[in-house]
Design a protein around this motif. Structure first.
Motif, PDB file in Angstrom:
ATOM      1  N   SER A  52       0.979  -1.129   0.042  1.00  0.00           N
ATOM      2  CA  SER A  52       0.006   0.007  -0.047  1.00  0.00           C
ATOM      3  C   SER A  52       1.085   1.335  -0.001  1.00  0.00           C
ATOM      4  CB  SER A  52      -0.966  -0.188   1.242  1.00  0.00           C
ATOM      5  OG  SER A  52      -1.659   1.226   1.388  1.00  0.00           O
ATOM      6  N   SER A  55       2.417   1.726  -3.245  1.00  0.00           N
ATOM      7  CA  SER A  55       1.334   2.307  -4.487  1.00  0.00           C
ATOM      8  C   SER A  55       1.254   3.775  -4.153  1.00  0.00           C
ATOM      9  CB  SER A  55       0.040   1.655  -4.316  1.00  0.00           C
ATOM     10  OG  SER A  55      -0.833   2.049  -4.910  1.00  0.00           O
ATOM     11  N   LYS A  56       1.155   4.262  -2.946  1.00  0.00           N
ATOM     12  CA  LYS A  56       1.089   5.729  -2.566  1.00  0.00           C
ATOM     13  C   LYS A  56       2.311   6.319  -3.256  1.00  0.00           C
ATOM     14  CE  LYS A  56      -1.886   5.086   1.233  1.00  0.00           C
ATOM     15  NZ  LYS A  56      -2.008   4.965   2.691  1.00  0.00           N
ATOM     16  N   SER A  59       2.121   6.955  -6.858  1.00  0.00           N
ATOM     17  CA  SER A  59       1.176   7.728  -7.382  1.00  0.00           C
ATOM     18  C   SER A  59       1.368   9.146  -7.063  1.00  0.00           C
ATOM     19  CB  SER A  59      -0.280   7.113  -7.098  1.00  0.00           C
ATOM     20  OG  SER A  59      -0.262   7.423  -5.548  1.00  0.00           O
ATOM     21  N   LEU A  75       6.529  -3.399  -5.060  1.00  0.00           N
ATOM     22  CA  LEU A  75       5.213  -3.747  -5.498  1.00  0.00           C
ATOM     23  C   LEU A  75       5.231  -4.854  -6.366  1.00  0.00           C
ATOM     24  CD1 LEU A  75       2.508  -2.560  -4.896  1.00  0.00           C
ATOM     25  CD2 LEU A  75       2.611  -1.030  -6.825  1.00  0.00           C
TER      26      LEU A  75
END
Length: 82
Positions: A52, A55-56, A59, A75
């Motif tokens: 998680s 992923s942050k 982005s 990831l």
């Protein structure tokens, strides 16, 4: 199927530099630590919280290339959804 991926030398170097940078955020450090711990460890997988965080990082437009490299490696080694 078991995870056989490991962190490559370029991603490991990026992860190391990310961890050493004092201005790096917590999500970047979490992802980098996960990627670095999976160097030469094909049976290890990225945990859900680390995935998680990775992923942050990916982005976030403010994140450095080194942090994104480490996050991408972490990831890619995360356990897929079933």
């Amino acid at each position: 199927m078991a995870n056989t991926k490991t962190t490559g030398s370029k991603a490991a170097s990026a992860a190391s530099k990310t961890l050493q940078n004092n201005s790096t955020g917590a999500n970047s450090k979490t992802a980098a630590g996960s990627a670095l711990s999976q160097t030469n460890a094909p049976k290890k997988q990225t945990s859900a919280p680390a995935a998680s965080a990775a992923s942050k990082v990916l982005s976030d437009g403010r994140t450095s290339t080194q942090s994104k490299s480490a996050a991408g490696s972490a990831l890619s080694q995360a356990k897929g959804k079933k």
